[in-house]
Design a protein around this motif. Structure first.
Motif, mmCIF file in Angstrom:
data_model
loop_
_atom_site.group_PDB
_atom_site.id
_atom_site.type_symbol
_atom_site.label_atom_id
_atom_site.label_comp_id
_atom_site.label_asym_id
_atom_site.label_seq_id
_atom_site.Cartn_x
_atom_site.Cartn_y
_atom_site.Cartn_z
ATOM 1 N N LEU A 73 57.166 38.307 58.478
ATOM 2 C CA LEU A 73 57.364 38.625 57.072
ATOM 3 C C LEU A 73 57.929 37.375 56.406
ATOM 4 N N SER A 74 57.060 36.401 56.176
ATOM 5 C CA SER A 74 57.478 35.107 55.646
ATOM 6 C C SER A 74 57.120 34.977 54.173
ATOM 7 N N ALA A 75 57.751 34.008 53.509
ATOM 8 C CA ALA A 75 57.425 33.739 52.105
ATOM 9 C C ALA A 75 55.968 33.316 51.977
ATOM 10 N N LEU A 76 55.485 32.533 52.957
ATOM 11 C CA LEU A 76 54.089 32.098 52.926
ATOM 12 C C LEU A 76 53.150 33.283 53.018
ATOM 13 N N ASN A 77 53.414 34.203 53.936
ATOM 14 C CA ASN A 77 52.552 35.376 54.080
ATOM 15 C C ASN A 77 52.559 36.241 52.822
ATOM 16 N N ILE A 78 53.734 36.353 52.187
ATOM 17 C CA ILE A 78 53.815 37.100 50.935
ATOM 18 C C ILE A 78 52.942 36.451 49.875
ATOM 19 N N ALA A 79 53.037 35.123 49.766
ATOM 20 C CA ALA A 79 52.243 34.400 48.773
ATOM 21 C C ALA A 79 50.751 34.552 49.044
ATOM 22 N N GLY A 91 54.243 47.988 63.867
ATOM 23 C CA GLY A 91 53.972 46.780 63.100
ATOM 24 C C GLY A 91 53.269 47.084 61.797
ATOM 25 N N LEU A 92 52.325 48.028 61.853
ATOM 26 C CA LEU A 92 51.609 48.434 60.648
ATOM 27 C C LEU A 92 52.574 49.051 59.638
ATOM 28 N N GLU A 93 53.431 49.931 60.094
ATOM 29 C CA GLU A 93 54.365 50.601 59.186
ATOM 30 C C GLU A 93 55.301 49.604 58.514
ATOM 31 N N LYS A 94 55.806 48.627 59.277
ATOM 32 C CA LYS A 94 56.678 47.594 58.712
ATOM 33 C C LYS A 94 55.913 46.734 57.705
ATOM 34 N N THR A 95 54.678 46.399 58.043
ATOM 35 C CA THR A 95 53.861 45.578 57.152
ATOM 36 C C THR A 95 53.593 46.307 55.844
ATOM 37 N N LEU A 96 53.262 47.587 55.925
ATOM 38 C CA LEU A 96 52.967 48.354 54.715
ATOM 39 C C LEU A 96 54.219 48.571 53.873
ATOM 40 N N ASP A 97 55.374 48.722 54.529
ATOM 41 C CA ASP A 97 56.640 48.810 53.786
ATOM 42 C C ASP A 97 56.874 47.535 52.979
ATOM 43 N N GLU A 98 56.576 46.396 53.612
ATOM 44 C CA GLU A 98 56.743 45.114 52.922
ATOM 45 C C GLU A 98 55.751 44.992 51.772
ATOM 46 N N PHE A 99 54.529 45.446 51.975
ATOM 47 C CA PHE A 99 53.533 45.410 50.900
ATOM 48 C C PHE A 99 53.995 46.245 49.707
#
Length: 319
Positions: free
Chosen positions: A189-195, A216-224
Motif C-alpha cells: 500500500l504505497s504512495a506510488l501504487n495509489i497514484a 489481501g483482496l479485502e485490504k486492497t479494496l478497503d484502501e481503494f
C-alpha cells in the motif's frame, strides 16, 4: 528473448469469424507480409492490426494496472502474458514495471544492470518519460525497473507531488502512442501504487484459491474505498481468478465465493494452475511459444476479453 510475436492465420480466422481463405485474400489485397510457423501462415502485430481494422475492429484505449496486497498473486505473469497477447493481436502496448524487484523487466529479457532509466528517474525529474522507453518488438515497449524504484515513495513525499495527478501527468506526453499502458505494481500500500490506481482506467486484482489472497483482496479494496473518498475519484477494478484447479474442492469453493460476492466485478476468464507458466519463465519465452500449452487458451481468452471481442468487431470490410 525467444518470443514469436505473431498470430497464425487460423487464430485470426477464428476470432474474426471467417474462413482461413478469407484472411489470406484480405492480407494479399492489403499487401501484408507474413511468415511461416511450421506449415501455418502467421502475421506480425502491424499486419494483424491492419487486417482487424479493415474488418472494422476498434482498439480500446486503457491504462491498466495489476495490483494486489499479497506476494505471489500471479500479477506479474498475468500482466506479462496479457501484454504479449494484446500485442500479438495488433495492439500498441507499453508495459511499465513499477516493482523494484523488476520481475516483469526480467520476463522481457531486460534485467536491471544499473544503467537503465526507470520510473524513479522520471518522477524525480532526472529524465523524461520518453528517455525510459525500451523497444521490445513491433508495437510493444517497456519501461524497465530496478531497485531504484523501491525508494520512489521517499521522492514523492520529499517533493510533495500531487498523488492524484502524478502518474496521469507523467504518461500524458506518450498516452496517445499506445492503446494500452500496463503497470505492474509491487505488493504494498504505497504512495506510488495509489497514484497508479488513480491514473488507471482499470485495476486488475488477481485472486487465488487461498485465505491469504482473500485477506489481501479485502485490504486492497478497503484502501481503494479510502482512496476514492480522499481523492474524489472512483477506482474501477475487476477480479481475475488465477491458479484455479477444478480437481480441488478448495479451489472450487473460492471460485464460488468470489463469484457470489463480486459477480459483476469478475472476469469471465479464469487462469488455471499449470506448469506452463513456470516453464515459459525458465525458457525465457511465453506460453504462446510452447506447443499445446494448457495456459495458452486461458490467457488468450483473457486478452480477448480486454479487447472486448467480439463487441468491438463491427464486421466492416470484406476480404
Amino acid at each position: 528473448m525467444n518470443v514469436k510475436y505473431v498470430i497464425t492465420q487460423p487464430e485470426l480466422a477464428r476470432i474474426a469469424g471467417v474462413r482461413n481463405q478469407a484472411i489470406a485474400q484480405q492480407a494479399q489485397k492489403l499487401g501484408l507480409t507474413s511468415t511461416q510457423i511450421g506449415n501455418r501462415t502467421a502475421y506480425g502485430p502491424s499486419s494483424v492490426r491492419a487486417l482487424l481494422e479493415q474488418r472494422g475492429f476498434k482498439y480500446p484505449k486503457q491504462v491498466i494496472s495489476f495490483q494486489m496486497l499479497k506476494g505471489g498473486s500471479t500479477k506479474t505473469s498475468c500482466g506479462f502474458h496479457l501484454a504479449v497477447r494484446l500485442n500479438q493481436y495488433g495492439a500498441k502496448v507499453l508495459v511499465v514495471d513499477a516493482d523494484g524487484q523488476a520481475n516483469m523487466s526480467s520476463s522481457f529479457g531486460c534485467p536491471p544492470n544499473g544503467e537503465e532509466i526507470v520510473l524513479f528517474h522520471v518522477i524525480k525529474g532526472e529524465a523524461q518519460i520518453e528517455d525510459a522507453i525500451v523497444r521490445i518488438t513491433d508495437g510493444l515497449d517497456l519501461i524497465a525497473s530496478s531497485f531504484d524504484n523501491s525508494v520512489i515513495d521517499t521522492v514523492v513525499f520529499q517533493t510533495r507531488q500531487n498523488i492524484k495527478r502524478m502518474i496521469s501527468d507523467l504518461i500524458a506526453p506518450i498516452r496517445n502512442n499506445y492503446d494500452f499502458i500496463i503497470f505492474d505494481c509491487n505488493p504494498s500500500l504505497s504512495a506510488l501504487n495509489i497514484a497508479i490506481a488513480l491514473a488507471s482506467d482499470l485495476v486488475i486484482l488477481p485472486v487465488n484459491p487461498d485465505d491469504y489472497s482473500k485477506q489481501g483482496l479485502e485490504k486492497t479494496l478497503d484502501e481503494f474505498s479510502r482512496m476514492s473518498t480522499q481523492y474524489e475519484k472512483n477506482i474501477e477494478f475487476r477480479l481475475l481468478y488465477t491458479l484455479h484447479d477444478a480437481r480441488e474442492a478448495t479451489s472450487r469453493k473460492y471460485l464460488i465465493e468470489y463469484g457470489s460476492k463480486y459477480e459483476d466485478r469478475m472476469f469471465n476468464s479464469i487462469i488455471r494452475r499449470n506448469a506452463d507458466v513456470k516453464t515459459a519463465i525458465d525458457q525465457k519465452c511465453t506460453v504462446f511459444d510452447l506447443k499445446k500449452a494448457a495456459a495458452r487458451p486461458d490467457f488468450d481468452a483473457f486478452a480477448l476479453e480486454i479487447l472486448q471481442f467480439p463487441e468491438n468487431l463491427k464486421g466492416a470490410g470484406n476480404a
